[in-house]
Design an enzyme around this catalytic site. Structure first.
Site, PDB file in Angstrom:
ATOM      1  N   ASP A 356      35.523  42.488  40.478  1.00 46.95           N
ATOM      2  CA  ASP A 356      36.453  43.606  39.657  1.00 46.95           C
ATOM      3  C   ASP A 356      36.049  44.981  39.637  1.00 46.95           C
ATOM      4  OD1 ASP A 356      36.182  42.329  36.380  1.00 46.95           O
ATOM      5  OD2 ASP A 356      36.443  44.945  36.141  1.00 46.95           O
ATOM      6  N   ILE A 357      37.126  45.769  39.708  1.00 46.53           N
ATOM      7  CA  ILE A 357      36.687  47.548  40.103  1.00 46.53           C
ATOM      8  C   ILE A 357      36.399  48.232  38.256  1.00 46.53           C
ATOM      9  CG2 ILE A 357      38.097  49.444  40.438  1.00 46.53           C
ATOM     10  CD1 ILE A 357      40.059  47.476  41.581  1.00 46.53           C
ATOM     11  N   ASN A 364      42.780  54.405  35.084  1.00 45.16           N
ATOM     12  CA  ASN A 364      44.491  53.973  35.079  1.00 45.16           C
ATOM     13  C   ASN A 364      44.910  55.450  33.698  1.00 45.16           C
ATOM     14  OD1 ASN A 364      45.306  52.321  36.298  1.00 45.16           O
ATOM     15  ND2 ASN A 364      44.936  50.833  34.493  1.00 45.16           N
ATOM     16  N   ASP A 373      48.259  51.438  40.487  1.00 45.47           N
ATOM     17  CA  ASP A 373      48.812  50.054  41.380  1.00 45.47           C
ATOM     18  C   ASP A 373      48.270  50.039  42.913  1.00 45.47           C
ATOM     19  OD1 ASP A 373      49.530  48.873  38.841  1.00 45.47           O
ATOM     20  OD2 ASP A 373      51.993  49.214  39.346  1.00 45.47           O
ATOM     21  N   GLU A 391      38.579  27.963  55.986  1.00 48.19           N
ATOM     22  CA  GLU A 391      39.066  27.329  55.658  1.00 48.19           C
ATOM     23  C   GLU A 391      38.091  28.615  53.794  1.00 48.19           C
ATOM     24  OE1 GLU A 391      40.543  24.881  55.560  1.00 48.19           O
ATOM     25  OE2 GLU A 391      41.251  24.407  53.079  1.00 48.19           O
ATOM     26  N   GLU A 400      42.974  43.701  37.294  1.00 47.16           N
ATOM     27  CA  GLU A 400      41.758  44.016  38.610  1.00 47.16           C
ATOM     28  C   GLU A 400      40.588  43.584  38.650  1.00 47.16           C
ATOM     29  OE1 GLU A 400      40.326  44.043  35.476  1.00 47.16           O
ATOM     30  OE2 GLU A 400      38.473  45.354  35.675  1.00 47.16           O
TER      31      GLU A 400
END
Ligand code: GTP
Length: 495
Positions: A356-357, A364, A373, A391, A400
């Site tokens: 998670d940012i 923003n 974006d 896998e 985000e």
């Protein structure tokens, strides 16, 4: 021949009927008189009508008047019979027709051949009636008989009529005079052919006894005929060969190639091998037909290819995130299910990492949504580049929020990977004024567990993946609460 003979009998029959149904004749048998005879039955009249005799019988069968000529036609000029040749009591009985009433205009007549003293003759007899047959109650009065010798003249005119070279042999002793080869004629009415190319008929008398044998001889086939028949045979063989040849040509050049084309077409449509092409060796039109079909197959393949690409594109669009190109939430769920089953089957380690940012809302706010974006895409590519060659799947599952699922990596390797992810984002040095670190960072929460049995108790429920997800999310939450820009390996048993 049979037709001509029966026609002749019919002629005599109609001749006698003409004279027997006649008022004058009816009166004559009632009151015999010379005047009637002289004016109607002189010798000339008989000869002109091919007759050799006339007999009037009364109602009892006795001769009222009779006139007849000798058998010898050469001397017929003065050959009137002094003694009637056929007044055998038996014969007269055969001629005699008892008085009868006409029933619905029909009455009995007799016609046939008989043997007489001088030879055989043909006769016809009819009861005598007035011209209009009288009323129903009126009976016939007497019988009129007309006859002719079966002499040379008779058979000569028969030969002329049939246009056949007929030989007539008088069978003096009836059946005994008949050779064994003709015996079969006794029981049949039509002609018979023997081994000597003779065709014969029998004239039988009113008792069925043979009287005359009529025969014709066929000419043996001459050399011209044999030549002719050989020519016909050669012609027929040549025609047959031609037909067989044509059939072969048609088979080789048309039927076989058409069958081959049909078979190839069947295979292509049955097995869907549209990349195959028809091959046919035949005359131009068929080859052209095959190449037209091949062009059609080209088009089918092109359309198939387009459809396949379109489908792949649609599929990719349905499983990937439009902004970052990573797998979307839908595909992540599917992959998690499938890889969980695999991990369980392989008794491998199953790991889920959530990334998670940090402070992205502020990013923003400070740099604008478009810049946000771009950063999302940049982080996505970076994460993707860390995806191990196992896998595994990297996905964007929220605004985000990213995740990575890995099967087969050890817990330690996953912990190292989480640490590397944090460091890698950090080292991008993406300026982020809203962050306490001054640049973009991520927080990471992960779980890594052995998927083989026995599973931890908390995974025994109906949705173990939900538990795994919650454990990873909880670890991430703890990182967020403890300052961010770090990672934590969660513990599954707490859930
Ligand atoms: N630019 C951009 N922003 C998005 C997108 N999806 C979600 N966001 C933004 O991401 C932000 C997430 O904010 P929060 O959930 O408050 O989280 P945060 O600001 O990162 O705070 P922490 O997670 O606590 O560090 C919101 O402002 C969303 O508008 C997107 O596709 N593009």
């Amino acid at each position: 021949m049979e037709k001509v003979l029966s026609h002749r009998l019919a002629v005599y029959e109609s001749r006698v009927a003409d004279n027997a149904l006649w008022n004058d004749a009816f009166e004559f048998v009632t009151q015999p008189n010379d005047t009637f005879i002289k004016s109607n039955f002189d010798r000339r009249t008989l000869i002109d009508n091919d007759l050799d005799g006339v007999i009037f019988l009364d109602t009892q069968g006795k001769v009222i008047w009779q006139y007849g000529l000798h058998f010898d036609h050469e001397t017929r000029a003065d050959s009137q019979l002094t003694e009637p040749p056929i007044i055998g009591a038996q014969l007269l009985q055969a001629f005699y027709i008892e008085p009868q009433r006409p029933a619905q205009g029909l009455f009995e007549t007799r016609t046939g051949y008989v043997r007489a003293s001088e030879g055989a003759l043909v006769y016809s007899a009819s009861p005598i009636f007035p011209t209009n047959l009288g009323d129903d109650e009126l009976k016939s009065r007497g019988t009129l008989v007309m006859w002719a010798w079966l002499d040379d003249q008779y058979f000569q005119s028969l030969a002329e009529q049939t246009k056949l070279d007929v030989t007539a042999r008088y069978l003096v002793q009836g059946e005994e005079s008949l050779e064994s080869s003709w015996r079969h004629l006794l029981v049949q009415s039509e002609g018979l052919r023997n081994a000597d190319d003779q065709l014969a008929w029998l004239l039988k008398d009113i008792n069925g006894e043979p009287v005359y044998l009529l025969s014709i001889q066929f000419e043996p086939l001459g050399p011209e005929y044999q030549l002719f028949s050989q020519a016909i045979l050669v012609g027929v063989i040549a025609a047959l060969l031609l037909i067989v040849g044509l059939a072969l040509v048609v088979k080789v050049w048309l039927v076989n190639p058409l069958t081959a084309i049909g078979r190839q077409m069947d295979d292509i449509t049955e097995f869907g091998t549209y990349e195959d092409r028809l091959s046919v060796r035949s005359y131009g039109e068929l080859e052209q037909l095959a190449s037209q079909f091949n062009l059609l197959l080209d088009e089918v393949c092109r359309q198939q290819d387009l459809a396949r690409k379109k489908h792949a594109k649609l599929h990719l669009a349905s499983i990937s995130d439009g902004l970052t190109g990573l797998a979307n939430r839908r595909y992540l769920d599917q992959f998690m299910d499938e890889s969980w089953e695999k991990a369980k089957a392989q008794r491998a380690t199953y790991s889920l990492i959530l990334i998670d940012i940090d402070f992205f809302k502020k990013y923003n706010d400070n740099y604008g949504h478009a810049a946000g974006d771009r950063v999302l895409s940049q982080v996505a590519q970076l994460l993707q580049s860390f995806q191990p060659n196992l896998e595994a799947l990297t996905a964007r599952y929220g605004g985000e929020e990213f995740s990575m699922v890995i099967v087969g990596a050890s817990r330690e390797a996953v912990a190292t990977l989480c640490s590397s992810l944090c460091a890698a984002v950090r080292e991008q040095k993406i300026a982020h004024l809203g962050s306490s670190f001054g640049h973009l960072t991520v927080s990471v929460g992960a779980v890594s567990l052995f998927a083989g049995e026995p599973l931890p108790e908390s995974l025994g429920g109906p949705n173990p993946l939900r538990t795994i997800f919650k454990a990873a999310d909880s670890a991430l939450y703890q990182v967020k609460n403890s300052g961010r820009n770090n990672y934590k390996m969660g513990v599954i048993d707490e859930y």
